[in-house]
Write an enzyme that holds these catalytic residues in place. Structure first.
Site, short mmCIF file in Angstrom:
data_model
loop_
_atom_site.label_atom_id
_atom_site.label_comp_id
_atom_site.label_asym_id
_atom_site.label_seq_id
_atom_site.Cartn_x
_atom_site.Cartn_y
_atom_site.Cartn_z
N CYS A 47 4.30 -27.08 14.52
CA CYS A 47 3.48 -27.25 15.95
C CYS A 47 2.17 -27.11 15.67
CB CYS A 47 4.28 -26.60 17.12
SG CYS A 47 5.93 -26.38 17.32
N ARG B 256 1.53 -30.96 11.27
CA ARG B 256 2.28 -29.39 11.48
C ARG B 256 3.65 -29.44 12.29
NH1 ARG B 256 -1.29 -24.88 11.49
NH2 ARG B 256 0.28 -23.95 12.94
N TRP C 8 7.11 -29.35 16.48
CA TRP C 8 8.20 -29.31 15.41
C TRP C 8 9.48 -28.55 16.24
CZ3 TRP C 8 11.08 -25.74 12.38
CH2 TRP C 8 11.57 -26.14 11.37
N ASN D 260 3.08 -22.66 20.69
CA ASN D 260 3.85 -22.39 19.08
C ASN D 260 4.54 -21.19 19.06
OD1 ASN D 260 2.75 -24.70 18.88
ND2 ASN D 260 1.10 -24.08 17.36
N GLY D 261 5.49 -21.09 18.39
CA GLY D 261 6.38 -19.83 18.10
C GLY D 261 7.52 -19.88 18.69
N GLU E 172 8.12 -27.60 -9.66
CA GLU E 172 7.00 -28.27 -8.61
C GLU E 172 7.50 -29.85 -8.63
OE1 GLU E 172 5.56 -27.17 -6.59
OE2 GLU E 172 3.90 -28.78 -5.90
N LYS F 149 9.06 -31.81 -5.15
CA LYS F 149 8.11 -32.86 -4.67
C LYS F 149 9.02 -33.93 -4.41
CE LYS F 149 5.07 -31.28 -3.96
NZ LYS F 149 4.35 -30.20 -3.70
N GLU G 23 11.49 -33.46 -1.52
CA GLU G 23 11.01 -33.28 -0.10
C GLU G 23 10.60 -34.61 0.56
OE1 GLU G 23 7.74 -30.56 0.71
OE2 GLU G 23 7.03 -31.06 -1.23
N HIS H 95 23.60 -24.27 -20.42
CA HIS H 95 24.44 -23.20 -19.75
C HIS H 95 25.05 -23.48 -18.66
CE1 HIS H 95 23.46 -20.38 -22.68
NE2 HIS H 95 22.20 -20.74 -22.81
N LYS I 273 4.26 -28.68 7.73
CA LYS I 273 3.30 -28.16 6.70
C LYS I 273 3.06 -26.71 6.67
CE LYS I 273 -0.20 -29.24 3.77
NZ LYS I 273 0.27 -29.23 2.26
C1 F6R Z 1 5.87 -28.30 -0.79
C2 F6R Z 1 5.30 -27.42 0.38
C3 F6R Z 1 5.94 -26.39 0.70
C4 F6R Z 1 4.89 -25.19 0.82
C5 F6R Z 1 5.42 -23.96 1.23
C6 F6R Z 1 4.43 -22.63 1.46
O1 F6R Z 1 5.02 -29.34 -0.99
O2 F6R Z 1 4.30 -27.96 0.92
O3 F6R Z 1 6.97 -25.80 -0.14
O4 F6R Z 1 4.15 -25.12 -0.49
O5 F6R Z 1 5.87 -23.90 2.68
O6 F6R Z 1 3.19 -23.06 2.20
P1 F6R Z 1 1.82 -22.45 2.22
O7 F6R Z 1 1.37 -22.86 0.54
O8 F6R Z 1 0.97 -22.84 3.35
O9 F6R Z 1 2.10 -20.66 2.14
#
Ligand code: F6R
Length: 605
Positions: free
Chosen positions: A2, A27, A71, A97-98, A479, A483, A486, A502, A600
């Protein structure tokens, strides 16, 4: 999760609020709304994207207002559950938010006394209770204090009143910053949403309230005791948040990696001494010499950067290092050695799991250094020491350039740590020289990224994708898988190449796509074994390798990246994985920058 944006000044609030929300859309983006004061409070909200809400927005006059992009946590994605929430007498509007843990009880209490509730949210209770307190003759600040003493949970809260020319804000566990302009003030969950208006900000701490009018603001503790807040400066790099000619922020941010890595390393490498200097990570030489171990903590992409940092630290500084999933850290009641070094890694600086691990370590008597992107964010302030990675605003939910700069900052730190222990000057100089070449190598690769489309075509035909890497390439494989999963919603599994036999080998069928990260790094030969094992079972290998490396003979689709020294390869081998994810999501018609169900900044544990 949010986003909140507020404006108190002389300009038309509605336009500024919409613009602010658009900057915060990553967000949360399931619904949004704004409320503006023009004599009365006028509000508008809806489900869907902010642009859709904005195009249906009636003309709301007024130069003071608050806004929210949601969100969903409590209550589904409906217009009623969107914020703002307005009290039934129309005098108090809130955005929150929260999560409130005792909202059920408080909702019941309201219903019992005949207050009509208009949503299923936990947040709505704020506006009704505050309105009731005002009815009893309290001033807004007193009313807010009284309501905050009833609730349990987390909040980043803004309150707008019909009868008062200021906004009240409160923070507990959910970020809020105040931007100071000239006879105008801004409130936001993230600094970059205000950077085009001002470069001066104050970040509220947990347990603080702020009274914000157009000319001034006061920050106080919940009990009303005024506190002096430090004004922070927001650097120019934070104004770069327009999408420009790119179709998506993710593609823009992938292409910004060359420049943003340059920002991260510039001024920090010391060629003559073969070392680097990270001001915020200066540790006394006697403490460095006795360092028992290093722990690195993060979530998602930040965790993968931490895993790379772990290997770099062990390789160059010969100190035991271990990386931790932040959300698991406290669950295991970790033993904390106050002499050890703890690093918290986060783009947003707001990730609740990471923040909570930081607090646990501090509670057990050790310091934590932040490796953070967002200036003045909660983790940066909670740590009180550390470095900024200087990626500038990252607006796509899928993290790309922040990963690169986290790894960049950890590489600089490992070099600094190594040089203060056993790493030779000659080796330090060589590492520094290679690091300086990376921004150009990233640019060169991105100009000619190889057969990404062929890789995507193969992937889109499959049920799932396996990513393999060994040594420092193992976190890169993770990683790449994260990507693709997600944003393309394709089930992916990442495994250390040697571990594949394994278990995951059972998944392989004819034409199964397997992305293998195989730079020429000294462990490649054993990765080759895994490749042969996969190929023997009909798999198709998408091979990410260094230019000119004969290993390309075993790949079905070969994506070469410029070569560098083994420990720096993640900064190049990760690039094709980002592009594969981007183009796969695009082919599938997904919303690349705003993947479903994700936010995010994950500010709940
Ligand atoms: C992946 C992604 C998430 C963040 C994770 C940590 O693309 O964006 O996996 O990496 O939520 O977020 P931060 O770095 O903001 O603590």
């Amino acid at each position: 999760m949010c986003g909140i944006f507020g404006y108190i000044g002389k300009k038309s609030a509605s336009d500024l609020l919409v613009k602010g929300l658009l900057r915060l859309e990553y967000r949360g983006y399931d619904s949004s709304g704004i409320v503006v004061k023009n004599g009365q409070l006028q509000s508008y909200k809806d489900t869907g994207k902010i642009s859709e809400m904005a195009s249906a927005l009636p003309r709301l006059k007024g130069s003071m207002g608050i806004a929210h992009t949601r969100w969903a946590t409590h209550g589904g994605v409906t217009k009623e559950n969107a914020h703002p929430h307005v009290s039934n007498d129309g005098k108090v509007a809130i955005v929150h938010n929260g999560i409130l843990q005792n909202s059920n009880l408080l909702r019941k209490r309201l219903t019992k006394i005949g207050v009509e509730l208009n949503s299923e949210t936990d947040s709505e209770i704020f506006c009704h209770f505050i309105a009731m307190e005002l009815d009893q003759g309290k001033e807004p600040l007193e009313a807010l204090q009284s309501v905050l003493s009833m609730v349990r949970g987390t909040w980043g809260l803004c309150v707008l009143f019909e009868d008062y020319d200021y906004v009240l804000c409160a923070r507990n566990g959910s970020p809020l910053i105040i931007g100071r302009g000239k006879e105008e003030m801004f409130v936001s969950s993230d600094p970059h949403a205000i950077r085009e208006h001002t470069d001066q900000l104050v970040a509220l701490e947990d347990g603080q309230i702020a009274k914000v009018s157009a000319r001034d603001f006061q920050v106080m503790q919940t009990d009303g005791q005024e506190v002096e807040s430090m004004l922070l400066h927001l650097e120019e790099e934070w104004s770069e948040s327009e999408i420009g000619d790119y179709p998506h922020f993710m593609l823009k941010e992938i292409h910004e990696q060359s420049e943003s890595l340059q920002h991260c390393i510039s001024g920090r490498l010391r060629h003559a001494e073969g070392t680097s200097v990270l001001g915020g990570l200066q540790i006394q030489p006697q403490n460095l010499a006795q360092l028992p171990h290093v722990r690195l903590i993060g979530c998602g992409t930040a965790l993968h950067a931490a895993q790379i940092g772990q290997i770099l630290i062990e390789q160059w500084a010969r100190v035991p290092a271990v990386s931790h999933v932040a959300s698991e850290f406290n669950a295991n009641d970790p033993v904390i050695n106050p002499n050890a070094l703890h690093l918290a890694i986060s783009q947003s600086g707001e990730t609740a799991d990471t923040l909570s691990a930081v607090k646990e370590i501090q509670r057990k008597g050790a310091d934590v250094y932040g490796i953070v992107n967002v200036v003045g964010s909660s983790i940066a302030r909670q740590c009180g020491k550390g470095v900024y990675i200087h990626s500038g605003p990252e607006q796509s939910v899928a993290s790309t350039k922040a990963f690169t700069n986290m790894v960049g900052a950890l590489t600089l730190f490992s070099l600094q740590l190594g040089r203060s222990r056993h790493l030779s000057k000659t080796k330090g100089k060589m590492i520094g020289r290679e690091m300086r070449k990376l921004p150009d190598k990233i640019r060169t690769y991105l100009e000619n990224p190889g057969p990404i489309n062929a890789a995507v075509e193969l992937i889109l035909k499959a049920k799932s994708v396996l990513f393999l890497g060994r040594g420092i390439s193992s976190p890169v494989a993770s990683e790449g898988a994260l990507k693709l999963m997600e944003i393309a919603y394709i089930p992916c599994l990442a495994y250390p190449a040697g571990e594949m036999k394994h278990g995951p080998i059972a998944l392989i069928e004819e034409n199964s796509p397997i992305v293998v990260i195989a730079p020429d790094d000294g462990v490649q030969e054993r990765t080759l074994n895994a490749i042969h094992e996969c190929k023997a079972r009909g798999a198709k290998i998408i091979l990410i390798h260094e230019e000119g490396d004969p290993i390309s003979e075993v790949g079905d689709i070969c994506i070469p990246v410029p070569s560098t020294i083994p420990m720096l390869t993640p900064l190049l081998t990760v690039l094709p994985t980002q592009l594969i994810a981007y183009h796969a999501a695009l082919e599938l018609g997904n919303d690349v920058d705003r993947p479903r169900n994700l936010a995010k900044s994950v500010t709940v544990e």
